[in-house]
Write an enzyme that holds these catalytic residues in place. Structure first.
Site, mmCIF file in Angstrom:
data_model
loop_
_atom_site.group_PDB
_atom_site.id
_atom_site.type_symbol
_atom_site.label_atom_id
_atom_site.label_comp_id
_atom_site.label_asym_id
_atom_site.label_seq_id
_atom_site.Cartn_x
_atom_site.Cartn_y
_atom_site.Cartn_z
ATOM 1 N N GLN A 55 -48.385 15.541 21.304
ATOM 2 C CA GLN A 55 -48.142 16.079 22.653
ATOM 3 C C GLN A 55 -49.217 15.577 23.616
ATOM 4 O O GLN A 55 -50.413 15.613 23.288
ATOM 5 C CB GLN A 55 -48.155 17.622 22.625
ATOM 6 C CG GLN A 55 -47.780 18.232 23.968
ATOM 7 C CD GLN A 55 -47.674 19.767 23.934
ATOM 8 O OE1 GLN A 55 -48.147 20.402 22.995
ATOM 9 N NE2 GLN A 55 -47.060 20.324 24.955
ATOM 10 N N ASP A 85 -37.465 10.781 31.904
ATOM 11 C CA ASP A 85 -38.816 10.364 31.542
ATOM 12 C C ASP A 85 -39.107 9.064 32.281
ATOM 13 O O ASP A 85 -38.291 8.138 32.243
ATOM 14 C CB ASP A 85 -38.894 10.160 30.013
ATOM 15 C CG ASP A 85 -40.324 10.092 29.514
ATOM 16 O OD1 ASP A 85 -41.091 9.248 30.025
ATOM 17 O OD2 ASP A 85 -40.682 10.874 28.614
ATOM 18 N N ILE A 86 -40.223 8.999 32.996
ATOM 19 C CA ILE A 86 -40.507 7.790 33.796
ATOM 20 C C ILE A 86 -41.033 6.639 32.938
ATOM 21 O O ILE A 86 -41.154 5.518 33.418
ATOM 22 C CB ILE A 86 -41.484 8.076 34.964
ATOM 23 C CG1 ILE A 86 -42.778 8.701 34.464
ATOM 24 C CG2 ILE A 86 -40.813 8.931 36.028
ATOM 25 C CD1 ILE A 86 -43.867 8.783 35.549
ATOM 26 N N HIS A 111 -41.531 20.517 26.380
ATOM 27 C CA HIS A 111 -40.408 19.658 26.771
ATOM 28 C C HIS A 111 -39.696 19.138 25.536
ATOM 29 O O HIS A 111 -40.311 18.852 24.523
ATOM 30 C CB HIS A 111 -40.863 18.494 27.657
ATOM 31 C CG HIS A 111 -42.059 17.748 27.146
ATOM 32 N ND1 HIS A 111 -43.333 18.242 27.273
ATOM 33 C CD2 HIS A 111 -42.163 16.581 26.498
ATOM 34 C CE1 HIS A 111 -44.180 17.400 26.738
ATOM 35 N NE2 HIS A 111 -43.503 16.382 26.233
HETATM 36 P P1 AMP Z 1 -45.260 14.242 24.911
HETATM 37 O O1 AMP Z 1 -46.202 15.228 25.552
HETATM 38 O O2 AMP Z 1 -45.973 13.238 24.027
HETATM 39 O O3 AMP Z 1 -44.115 14.885 24.182
HETATM 40 O O4 AMP Z 1 -44.592 13.347 26.030
HETATM 41 C C1 AMP Z 1 -44.810 13.476 27.400
HETATM 42 C C2 AMP Z 1 -43.769 12.626 28.070
HETATM 43 O O5 AMP Z 1 -43.824 12.859 29.458
HETATM 44 C C3 AMP Z 1 -43.926 11.111 27.862
HETATM 45 O O6 AMP Z 1 -42.738 10.588 27.301
HETATM 46 C C4 AMP Z 1 -44.174 10.587 29.271
HETATM 47 O O7 AMP Z 1 -43.585 9.319 29.478
HETATM 48 C C5 AMP Z 1 -43.528 11.653 30.124
HETATM 49 N N1 AMP Z 1 -44.042 11.793 31.476
HETATM 50 C C6 AMP Z 1 -45.332 11.858 31.866
HETATM 51 N N2 AMP Z 1 -45.416 12.056 33.199
HETATM 52 C C7 AMP Z 1 -44.139 12.129 33.656
HETATM 53 C C8 AMP Z 1 -43.552 12.335 34.938
HETATM 54 N N3 AMP Z 1 -44.307 12.485 36.035
HETATM 55 N N4 AMP Z 1 -42.195 12.360 35.041
HETATM 56 C C9 AMP Z 1 -41.427 12.199 33.936
HETATM 57 N N5 AMP Z 1 -41.922 11.996 32.707
HETATM 58 C C10 AMP Z 1 -43.255 11.957 32.558
#
Ligand code: AMP
Length: 141
Positions: A97, A34-35, A103
């Site tokens: 989400q 996760d970035i 994920h």
């Molecule tokens: P959620 O949809 O709330 O379960 O979380 C989405 C997750 O994706 C968050 O923790 C973000 O930090 C992560 N995220 C968003 N874009 C990227 C990316 N390009 N690469 C890795 N992680 C990401």
């Protein structure tokens, strides 16, 4: 339920249109950092199949995400010298989400250290590279 969006960021990562800090791959899954980690080593496991979330994923695809998450959790605990591991999966906006490709979050935890709130800050790329290297090494050992 809303249809799967082929242009979500994780679909682009799966197609190789957007980079990621990959740590592990199987025929059916991809795992990457996760970035905006909520703790060092925060990793995401996604199915390669197009699923929006828990409400539309096929059971076998989710089973593979769970199987890989189990393996990543053990490696992350080791690689980051963690005391425990938090797994989270958010489905639909009401649940928090924000990216609409299923994920699993795997977050190494230390006693007495709270997770950062979601999307607090983008981690330094050098730190992410180092964390990916550590996790890959732990997955091989
Ligand atoms: P959620 O949809 O709330 O379960 O979380 C989405 C997750 O994706 C968050 O923790 C973000 O930090 C992560 N995220 C968003 N874009 C990227 C990316 N390009 N690469 C890795 N992680 C990401």
């Amino acid at each position: 339920m809303t249809a799967y969006d082929n242009d979500n960021i994780f679909a682009k990562i799966l197609r190789g249109e957007f980079p990621c800090y990959k740590v592990f791959e199987t025929d059916k899954t991809l795992s990457f950092l996760d970035i905006m980690p909520r703790a060092p080593g925060h990793t995401l496991v996604i199915p390669k199949a197009p699923a929006r979330n828990i409400l539309d994923i096929k059971p076998d695809d989710f089973a593979e995400v769970a199987r890989v998450s189990h393996r990543i959790a053990a490696a992350a605990k080791k690689a980051f010298n963690a005391d425990g591991v938090t797994l989270q999966q958010f489905s639909e906006p009401a649940a928090g989400q924000v990216v609409y490709h299923l994920h699993m979050h795997i977050v190494p935890r230390k006693v007495g250290v709270d997770m950062l709130p979601p999307a607090s800050r983008k981690e330094d790329p050098k730190v992410l590279e180092d964390h990916a290297t550590r996790l890959i090494a732990a997955l091989k050992s």
